[in-house]
Scaffold this motif. Structure first.
Motif, PDB file in Angstrom:
ATOM      1  N   LYS A 247       0.825  -1.215   0.000  1.00  0.00           N
ATOM      2  CA  LYS A 247       0.000   0.000   0.000  1.00  0.00           C
ATOM      3  C   LYS A 247       0.859   1.265   0.000  1.00  0.00           C
ATOM      4  CE  LYS A 247      -3.851  -2.301   0.032  1.00  0.00           C
ATOM      5  NZ  LYS A 247      -4.728  -2.326  -1.150  1.00  0.00           N
ATOM      6  N   ASP A 248       2.112   1.147   0.392  1.00  0.00           N
ATOM      7  CA  ASP A 248       3.098   2.232   0.302  1.00  0.00           C
ATOM      8  C   ASP A 248       2.640   3.516   1.001  1.00  0.00           C
ATOM      9  OD1 ASP A 248       5.452   3.455  -0.288  1.00  0.00           O
ATOM     10  OD2 ASP A 248       5.173   3.535  -2.457  1.00  0.00           O
ATOM     11  N   HIS A 249       2.300   3.385   2.273  1.00  0.00           N
ATOM     12  CA  HIS A 249       1.958   4.576   3.059  1.00  0.00           C
ATOM     13  C   HIS A 249       3.137   5.536   3.180  1.00  0.00           C
ATOM     14  CE1 HIS A 249      -1.268   1.799   4.418  1.00  0.00           C
ATOM     15  NE2 HIS A 249      -1.963   2.904   4.607  1.00  0.00           N
ATOM     16  N   ALA A 250       4.348   4.996   3.097  1.00  0.00           N
ATOM     17  CA  ALA A 250       5.525   5.862   3.209  1.00  0.00           C
ATOM     18  C   ALA A 250       5.543   6.904   2.093  1.00  0.00           C
ATOM     19  CB  ALA A 250       6.801   5.018   3.170  1.00  0.00           C
ATOM     20  N   ARG A 254       5.839  11.015   2.522  1.00  0.00           N
ATOM     21  CA  ARG A 254       6.864  11.799   1.825  1.00  0.00           C
ATOM     22  C   ARG A 254       6.226  12.824   0.882  1.00  0.00           C
ATOM     23  NH1 ARG A 254       9.469   6.488   1.776  1.00  0.00           N
ATOM     24  NH2 ARG A 254      11.273   6.575   3.184  1.00  0.00           N
ATOM     25  N   ALA A 255       5.097  12.459   0.267  1.00  0.00           N
ATOM     26  CA  ALA A 255       4.414  13.399  -0.622  1.00  0.00           C
ATOM     27  C   ALA A 255       3.878  14.590   0.160  1.00  0.00           C
ATOM     28  CB  ALA A 255       3.281  12.688  -1.360  1.00  0.00           C
ATOM     29  N   LEU A 256       3.311  14.337   1.330  1.00  0.00           N
ATOM     30  CA  LEU A 256       2.813  15.441   2.157  1.00  0.00           C
ATOM     31  C   LEU A 256       3.965  16.338   2.592  1.00  0.00           C
ATOM     32  CD1 LEU A 256       0.588  16.913   3.684  1.00  0.00           C
ATOM     33  CD2 LEU A 256       0.915  15.301   5.582  1.00  0.00           C
ATOM     34  N   ALA A 257       5.079  15.739   2.990  1.00  0.00           N
ATOM     35  CA  ALA A 257       6.240  16.535   3.408  1.00  0.00           C
ATOM     36  C   ALA A 257       6.761  17.377   2.247  1.00  0.00           C
ATOM     37  CB  ALA A 257       7.336  15.614   3.935  1.00  0.00           C
ATOM     38  N   ALA A 258       6.816  16.792   1.037  1.00  0.00           N
ATOM     39  CA  ALA A 258       7.279  17.531  -0.133  1.00  0.00           C
ATOM     40  C   ALA A 258       6.320  18.667  -0.478  1.00  0.00           C
ATOM     41  CB  ALA A 258       7.421  16.578  -1.322  1.00  0.00           C
ATOM     42  N   ALA A 259       5.020  18.416  -0.369  1.00  0.00           N
ATOM     43  CA  ALA A 259       4.040  19.458  -0.645  1.00  0.00           C
ATOM     44  C   ALA A 259       4.168  20.604   0.358  1.00  0.00           C
ATOM     45  CB  ALA A 259       2.626  18.866  -0.596  1.00  0.00           C
ATOM     46  N   ARG A 260       4.425  20.289   1.608  1.00  0.00           N
ATOM     47  CA  ARG A 260       4.577  21.330   2.625  1.00  0.00           C
ATOM     48  C   ARG A 260       5.842  22.161   2.374  1.00  0.00           C
ATOM     49  NH1 ARG A 260       2.007  21.353   7.374  1.00  0.00           N
ATOM     50  NH2 ARG A 260       3.915  21.912   8.493  1.00  0.00           N
ATOM     51  N   ALA A 356      -4.719   9.098  -7.056  1.00  0.00           N
ATOM     52  CA  ALA A 356      -4.436   7.665  -7.074  1.00  0.00           C
ATOM     53  C   ALA A 356      -3.213   7.353  -7.924  1.00  0.00           C
ATOM     54  CB  ALA A 356      -5.648   6.897  -7.610  1.00  0.00           C
ATOM     55  N   HIS A 357      -2.691   6.133  -7.724  1.00  0.00           N
ATOM     56  CA  HIS A 357      -1.528   5.722  -8.505  1.00  0.00           C
ATOM     57  C   HIS A 357      -1.923   5.460  -9.953  1.00  0.00           C
ATOM     58  CE1 HIS A 357       2.054   3.565  -9.868  1.00  0.00           C
ATOM     59  NE2 HIS A 357       2.662   4.173  -8.868  1.00  0.00           N
ATOM     60  N   ASP A 358      -1.060   5.903 -10.855  1.00  0.00           N
ATOM     61  CA  ASP A 358      -1.326   5.821 -12.279  1.00  0.00           C
ATOM     62  C   ASP A 358      -0.988   4.429 -12.817  1.00  0.00           C
ATOM     63  OD1 ASP A 358      -1.945   6.484 -14.861  1.00  0.00           O
ATOM     64  OD2 ASP A 358      -0.132   7.671 -15.236  1.00  0.00           O
ATOM     65  N   CYS A 392      -1.100   9.738 -10.445  1.00  0.00           N
ATOM     66  CA  CYS A 392       0.297  10.091 -10.202  1.00  0.00           C
ATOM     67  C   CYS A 392       1.142   8.823 -10.104  1.00  0.00           C
ATOM     68  CB  CYS A 392       0.438  10.877  -8.896  1.00  0.00           C
ATOM     69  SG  CYS A 392      -0.693  12.276  -8.724  1.00  0.00           S
ATOM     70  N   SER A 393       2.424   8.986 -10.355  1.00  0.00           N
ATOM     71  CA  SER A 393       3.341   7.858 -10.188  1.00  0.00           C
ATOM     72  C   SER A 393       4.626   8.260  -9.475  1.00  0.00           C
ATOM     73  CB  SER A 393       3.672   7.219 -11.546  1.00  0.00           C
ATOM     74  OG  SER A 393       4.199   8.181 -12.437  1.00  0.00           O
ATOM     75  N   THR A 394       4.970   9.539  -9.466  1.00  0.00           N
ATOM     76  CA  THR A 394       6.201   9.983  -8.813  1.00  0.00           C
ATOM     77  C   THR A 394       5.882  10.812  -7.585  1.00  0.00           C
ATOM     78  OG1 THR A 394       6.373  12.060 -10.057  1.00  0.00           O
ATOM     79  CG2 THR A 394       7.329  10.074 -11.070  1.00  0.00           C
ATOM     80  N   LEU A 395       6.878  10.953  -6.728  1.00  0.00           N
ATOM     81  CA  LEU A 395       6.709  11.741  -5.509  1.00  0.00           C
ATOM     82  C   LEU A 395       6.315  13.170  -5.840  1.00  0.00           C
ATOM     83  CD1 LEU A 395       7.043  12.009  -2.408  1.00  0.00           C
ATOM     84  CD2 LEU A 395       9.449  12.546  -2.825  1.00  0.00           C
TER      85      LEU A 395
END
Length: 460
Positions: A247-250, A254-260, A356-358, A392-395
């Motif tokens: 499920k790749d919660h990590a 990381r996406a939330l941290a990058a967005a912030r 969602a994942h592409d 999406c597929s990348t961070l």
């Protein structure tokens, strides 16, 4: 290998009942208490639909289901097999099925797990075999990852980094895929839950007829009643997924941290919304391994500096989930090759914009633009028609999508949410029942004998 396997299976069959119990339908689903999408389809829809059909066909009252306990279902757990995991689980599935068949041999044996290796055993014992495949045991995508030496949950970094180990694993995978395809030939009815799953089953299984795509039912009526107009008193993203590695919660953290980080340099309402947003992770915790995985995610959130922005909602009830969906702005999904993606449908039905994942189900069946051609993508993915979400597929793509959705004008977000809700309505109970029974018509009992008993192979 195949003749030897058939001989062994025939020897097993000699120890089973002499003939099937007529009028009996059995569902093979050893982890029926798992709480995932497959289990929800089994309990609430597949089982109920079959009961209704039997009642109509035979004009009989269907008795309560009988549960056949499978004490050795731990043979299916991947943790038992540090090496050659798939073949170990495959052989384990035959032993688990044999234990169930020894207790009761049905007229119709329905596999709702995707384990194809017991099919010859059930057929040789005299049962008719139907399969509803949620996820293939091995896929051509898995073979390609090993060939490309990509490290992922099914291909460790140690193997990916070594050409010799990659070559050996590739040979193993191809041999397993060949045997898996041969087992699929024993199914008389084959149904799959998505376009992605059907493509892989067509490539792998030895079947004359193309598998029927029967989308899993998503009973979203309660979610569709939620208002689309979110007052945004509490800005948050939602993630609904079991706490499992794939499920790749990590990635979500990381996406939330990058967005912030990006939002910190923005001086508008969108940047403020991102900095104020929380991420709520909703999922079931099955065992000690899941508990450890949750703790690792909490540690990662602290390491990324977002520990105070991430909330864990473990084993939430449906009422709690519905309340969370009522106010969420966007729903995150990061699993690669999710065969279908019921959680994504639930986001859309509730008016939550999916990110969602592409790949697989979300890309091919769910997050499609309204009025656009299949495969043209959702919001940010190009193609014509009204977007119903983001793929999406990348961070960086995930981070950008989070910023875009949280910074959206209310009317624009409501247009996307309304289109998403209309799309989600296509995955209905009625459609599932109609398509399922059209596929099962030729193998279900005709009521020519005693009353049908509905059997669910599971663990008590």
């Amino acid at each position: 290998m195949i003749p030897a396997l058939k001989t062994a299976l025939f020897a097993c069959c000699l120890r089973l009942s002499s003939s099937p119990t007529l009028g009996t339908v059995a569902f093979f689903h050893p982890f029926a208490d798992g709480g995932g999408g497959g289990e929800r389809v089994l309990w609430w829809h597949f089982f109920n639909t079959t009961c209704i059909s039997l009642t109509l066909r035979a004009h009989l009252t269907v008795p309560p289901p009988q549960v056949v306990p499978l004490a050795n279902r731990d043979l299916l757990l991947p943790g038992r097999y540090p090496r050659f995991t798939m073949i170990g689980q495959a052989l384990g599935s035959v032993r688990v099925a044999w234990q169930g068949l020894r207790q009761l041999l049905p007229e119709v044996w329905v596999d709702t797990t995707g384990w194809a290796f017991p099919y010859p055993l059930a057929r040789l014992a005299g049962a008719r075999v139907a399969a509803y495949v949620h996820y293939p045991t091995i896929s051509t995508d898995m073979l390609q990852r090993v060939w490309d030496r990509d490290a992922l949950y099914n291909n460790s970094e140690e193997v990916a980094a070594c050409p010799l180990k990659s070559l050996a694993k590739l040979a193993y995978y191809h041999a397993f895929a060949l045997l898996y395809g041969a087992m699929g030939a024993f199914a008389q009815v084959v149904m799959v839950n998505s376009s992605w799953t059907r493509r892989h089953i067509v490539d792998l299984w030895w079947q004359w007829n193309k598998p029927a795509r029967v989308y899993p039912p998503c009973d979203t009526r309660a979610l569709q009643a939620l208002p689309l107009d979110r007052r945004l008193k509490r800005v948050y993203l939602l993630s609904i997924a079991q706490f499992r590695p794939e499920k790749d919660h990590a990635m979500q953290l990381r996406a939330l941290a990058a967005a912030r980080r990006k939002a910190a340099g923005m001086h508008d309402g969108g940047g403020e919304a991102v900095l104020a947003a929380h991420l709520k992770l909703v999922g079931s915790c099955r065992n000690a391994e899941d508990e450890q995985r949750i703790q690792q995610l909490k540690d990662l959130a602290e390491e990324l500096g977002i520990g105070d922005r991430v909330d864990f909602c473990v084993n939430a009830s449906f009422d709690e989930l519905r309340a969370l969906l009522a106010d969420a702005v966007a729903g995150l999904h990061t699993m690669v090759d999710e065969h279908f993606g019921i959680s994504v449908v639930e986001y859309m039905a509730a008016g939550v914009v999916p990110i969602a994942h592409d790949s697989a189900g979300p890309r091919e069946d769910i997050v499609l633009p309204e009025g656009g051609p299949p495969g043209s993508g959702g919001g940010g993915g190009g193609g014509g028609g009204q977007p119903t979400g983001y793929l999406c597929s990348t961070l960086q793509q995930y981070a950008d999508a989070i910023i875009e959705v949280l910074g959206m004008e209310q009317l624009e977000r409501m247009r996307v949410a309304a289109a998403a809700r209309r799309r989600a309505a296509q995955f209905s109970d009625q459609r599932f029942q109609k398509e399922l029974m059209a596929c099962m018509e030729d193998v279900l009992p005709l009521g020519r004998s005693r009353q049908p008993t509905n059997l669910l192979s599971a663990s008590q």
